[in-house]
Design a protein around this motif. Sequence first.
Motif, mmCIF file in Angstrom:
data_model
loop_
_atom_site.group_PDB
_atom_site.id
_atom_site.type_symbol
_atom_site.label_atom_id
_atom_site.label_comp_id
_atom_site.label_asym_id
_atom_site.label_seq_id
_atom_site.Cartn_x
_atom_site.Cartn_y
_atom_site.Cartn_z
ATOM 1 N N GLU A 308 0.812 -1.212 0.000
ATOM 2 C CA GLU A 308 0.000 0.000 0.000
ATOM 3 C C GLU A 308 0.847 1.264 0.000
ATOM 4 O OE1 GLU A 308 -2.672 -0.057 3.254
ATOM 5 O OE2 GLU A 308 -3.991 -1.598 2.400
ATOM 6 N N SER A 309 2.041 1.171 0.564
ATOM 7 C CA SER A 309 2.885 2.365 0.695
ATOM 8 C C SER A 309 3.676 2.663 -0.574
ATOM 9 C CB SER A 309 3.840 2.209 1.880
ATOM 10 O OG SER A 309 4.758 1.155 1.645
ATOM 11 N N ILE A 310 3.864 1.686 -1.450
ATOM 12 C CA ILE A 310 4.713 1.918 -2.619
ATOM 13 C C ILE A 310 3.988 1.807 -3.951
ATOM 14 C CG2 ILE A 310 6.776 1.153 -1.381
ATOM 15 C CD1 ILE A 310 6.626 -1.461 -2.909
ATOM 16 N N ILE A 311 2.827 1.160 -3.985
ATOM 17 C CA ILE A 311 2.088 1.026 -5.240
ATOM 18 C C ILE A 311 1.182 2.245 -5.409
ATOM 19 C CG2 ILE A 311 0.485 -0.372 -6.585
ATOM 20 C CD1 ILE A 311 3.179 -1.690 -6.062
ATOM 21 N N GLY A 316 -6.487 6.768 -10.335
ATOM 22 C CA GLY A 316 -6.387 8.216 -10.518
ATOM 23 C C GLY A 316 -5.044 8.607 -11.077
ATOM 24 N N LYS A 317 -4.854 9.894 -11.274
ATOM 25 C CA LYS A 317 -3.590 10.419 -11.807
ATOM 26 C C LYS A 317 -2.618 10.620 -10.643
ATOM 27 C CE LYS A 317 -5.979 12.717 -15.645
ATOM 28 N NZ LYS A 317 -6.310 13.999 -16.292
ATOM 29 N N SER A 318 -2.105 9.521 -10.145
ATOM 30 C CA SER A 318 -1.304 9.547 -8.920
ATOM 31 C C SER A 318 0.194 9.661 -9.175
ATOM 32 C CB SER A 318 -1.583 8.281 -8.102
ATOM 33 O OG SER A 318 -1.323 7.119 -8.870
ATOM 34 N N LEU A 330 -0.288 11.759 -14.351
ATOM 35 C CA LEU A 330 -0.855 10.705 -15.182
ATOM 36 C C LEU A 330 -1.166 9.470 -14.366
ATOM 37 C CD1 LEU A 330 1.861 8.883 -17.253
ATOM 38 C CD2 LEU A 330 2.473 10.644 -15.647
ATOM 39 N N ASN A 331 -1.980 8.612 -14.936
ATOM 40 C CA ASN A 331 -2.332 7.346 -14.316
ATOM 41 C C ASN A 331 -1.145 6.389 -14.438
ATOM 42 O OD1 ASN A 331 -3.522 4.521 -14.163
ATOM 43 N ND2 ASN A 331 -5.347 5.750 -13.767
ATOM 44 N N PRO A 332 -0.874 5.586 -13.401
ATOM 45 C CA PRO A 332 0.257 4.639 -13.471
ATOM 46 C C PRO A 332 0.204 3.697 -14.669
ATOM 47 C CG PRO A 332 -0.559 4.795 -11.234
ATOM 48 C CD PRO A 332 -1.525 5.565 -12.083
ATOM 49 N N GLN A 333 -0.982 3.391 -15.158
ATOM 50 C CA GLN A 333 -1.077 2.479 -16.295
ATOM 51 C C GLN A 333 -0.591 3.122 -17.591
ATOM 52 O OE1 GLN A 333 -5.168 1.394 -16.515
ATOM 53 N NE2 GLN A 333 -5.873 3.378 -17.268
ATOM 54 N N ASN A 334 -0.278 4.424 -17.548
ATOM 55 C CA ASN A 334 0.248 5.124 -18.713
ATOM 56 C C ASN A 334 1.739 5.390 -18.618
ATOM 57 O OD1 ASN A 334 -2.802 6.829 -18.436
ATOM 58 N ND2 ASN A 334 -2.336 5.454 -20.132
ATOM 59 N N LEU A 335 2.410 4.828 -17.609
ATOM 60 C CA LEU A 335 3.850 5.042 -17.466
ATOM 61 C C LEU A 335 4.612 4.582 -18.701
ATOM 62 C CD1 LEU A 335 4.565 4.061 -13.749
ATOM 63 C CD2 LEU A 335 5.047 6.261 -14.822
ATOM 64 N N LYS A 336 4.190 3.468 -19.291
ATOM 65 C CA LYS A 336 4.878 2.918 -20.453
ATOM 66 C C LYS A 336 4.786 3.838 -21.675
ATOM 67 C CE LYS A 336 0.914 0.095 -21.997
ATOM 68 N NZ LYS A 336 -0.007 0.568 -20.929
ATOM 69 N N ASP A 337 3.857 4.803 -21.631
ATOM 70 C CA ASP A 337 3.666 5.714 -22.764
ATOM 71 C C ASP A 337 4.541 6.953 -22.670
ATOM 72 O OD1 ASP A 337 1.660 4.048 -23.784
ATOM 73 O OD2 ASP A 337 0.111 5.019 -22.560
ATOM 74 N N VAL A 338 5.344 7.053 -21.622
ATOM 75 C CA VAL A 338 6.182 8.234 -21.420
ATOM 76 C C VAL A 338 7.637 7.902 -21.748
ATOM 77 C CG1 VAL A 338 6.939 9.974 -19.766
ATOM 78 C CG2 VAL A 338 4.629 9.040 -19.614
ATOM 79 N N LYS A 339 8.224 8.685 -22.650
ATOM 80 C CA LYS A 339 9.621 8.489 -23.043
ATOM 81 C C LYS A 339 10.348 9.826 -22.999
ATOM 82 C CE LYS A 339 8.473 4.248 -24.300
ATOM 83 N NZ LYS A 339 8.840 3.076 -23.476
ATOM 84 N N GLN A 340 11.639 9.755 -22.742
ATOM 85 C CA GLN A 340 12.477 10.947 -22.783
ATOM 86 C C GLN A 340 13.544 10.754 -23.862
ATOM 87 O OE1 GLN A 340 14.257 13.980 -19.510
ATOM 88 N NE2 GLN A 340 14.748 11.833 -19.166
ATOM 89 N N TYR A 341 13.632 11.724 -24.782
ATOM 90 C CA TYR A 341 14.564 11.619 -25.901
ATOM 91 C C TYR A 341 15.521 12.800 -25.895
ATOM 92 C CZ TYR A 341 11.432 8.081 -27.914
ATOM 93 O OH TYR A 341 10.671 6.958 -28.130
ATOM 94 N N MET A 342 16.642 12.584 -26.585
ATOM 95 C CA MET A 342 17.611 13.656 -26.780
ATOM 96 C C MET A 342 17.998 13.686 -28.254
ATOM 97 S SD MET A 342 21.439 14.152 -25.163
ATOM 98 C CE MET A 342 20.862 14.437 -23.492
ATOM 99 N N ASN A 343 17.987 14.860 -28.866
ATOM 100 C CA ASN A 343 18.397 14.957 -30.269
ATOM 101 C C ASN A 343 19.902 15.155 -30.377
ATOM 102 O OD1 ASN A 343 18.889 17.637 -29.689
ATOM 103 N ND2 ASN A 343 17.176 18.449 -30.896
ATOM 104 N N GLN A 344 20.358 15.321 -31.598
ATOM 105 C CA GLN A 344 21.802 15.432 -31.837
ATOM 106 C C GLN A 344 22.407 16.689 -31.231
ATOM 107 O OE1 GLN A 344 22.225 15.057 -36.086
ATOM 108 N NE2 GLN A 344 21.940 12.831 -36.061
ATOM 109 N N LYS A 345 21.570 17.667 -30.963
ATOM 110 C CA LYS A 345 22.054 18.908 -30.358
ATOM 111 C C LYS A 345 22.108 18.813 -28.833
ATOM 112 C CE LYS A 345 20.014 21.750 -34.039
ATOM 113 N NZ LYS A 345 19.043 22.846 -34.310
#
Length: 376
Positions: A308-311, A316-318, A330-345
């Motif tokens: 209960e303390s870590i999940i 909701g958007k927890s 965002l909702n935890p079930q959408n974590l897989k939809d978040v990415k961080q990218y870096m371009n050549q600059k």
Amino acid sequence: MGKKDISSLKKSLKINSKNISFNKLYTFYFKEHSKDIINSEEKVFDLLEEDVQELYIENCKKILTGNIGEKLFELDFVISESEIEDFRSQLLYVTNEQPENKINVLESIAKDICINNQYDSDVIINFIDFKYWNKNIDNKTFLLCSVNKISPNKKAVKYDYDSNTFSASSSLELVVELKYPLQGFLFPYIDENDLIDYKLLYNNGKSKTLDGSFINETLNCIFKDSNIQQKEQFNNIIKFMNKEGIDLDKLQSFFEDILEREEIEEEQFIGLKDIKQYASAQSGIHLEDVEKIFTMVVGSKQYEFNSESIIPNFKGKSIKIENNNISLNLNPQNLKDVKQYMNQKGELFLVVKLREKVYYEDIEIAIKNFKDICEE
């Protein structure tokens, strides 16, 4: 123990109590550096002078004084697979009705306390066993332990009534600081008038601090942190394991696995084994480092988190993802939809896979080709 349990016991701790019968006082005097016992005593409590009884009773009350979660802590004994419970077994033995060689067992406990902990002075370790009863608790034997500092007597002029003379106090006289115990405990634990022999009440002496060595190595106990503390500890473990950054896909899968287990068994506890399974699903994390990180953060390989303390809340958007410029919920079930990218600059982009268009003040935001943006 709840406030009512503690308050009821403290009120009963007094001379000629209707709810308490004091048995014996056991004292062990340890030298600071050698850890040797230079004196030990076993005395029938009721045969002590009344003013001495009062001092020891006040010492007992000090062990029961403080806010729960700040100075007083509920501790669970570690139950290992091999069922080695040395400290708990000793406590169970000395709180039996008529144990033999009780002082020898208590001496062994006192030695463990002194040897496994560092004190900056000589110490006196006291044990008082007493019977306590009320309308819900039968005549049960309790053991209260206190660790107390010994200080040299301050130089002063004293007056002796018998000889009617003044004289200087001796520096050889030592003072046991019963008003300020360093730490101590009560066994067994009381929970709404139920006696629980796999827990004890621990007093750390100082507010909002915990002596991990004393708890883990001496008492053979584990401290269950609050939900907030557990979440912070869990996040620290994840952070130290993922030095190059966290894979949100894997974290979401870990959360979902725990939720599936909760559907089968309501209460779930997350331990080192679970963290290792999470780590094994990722590249770049060495399993031999996982145990070191886990122990470093929580203090024991046997530690378990309450799920209960870590999940996060999947209803909701927890989840919050943020930096100094943005904040995204965002909702935890959408974590897989978040990415961080870096371009050549070297420019960073946060990319969120969407299932529908997004709007600014009810105005649809223009859609651009992501490839073009990265190449700008």
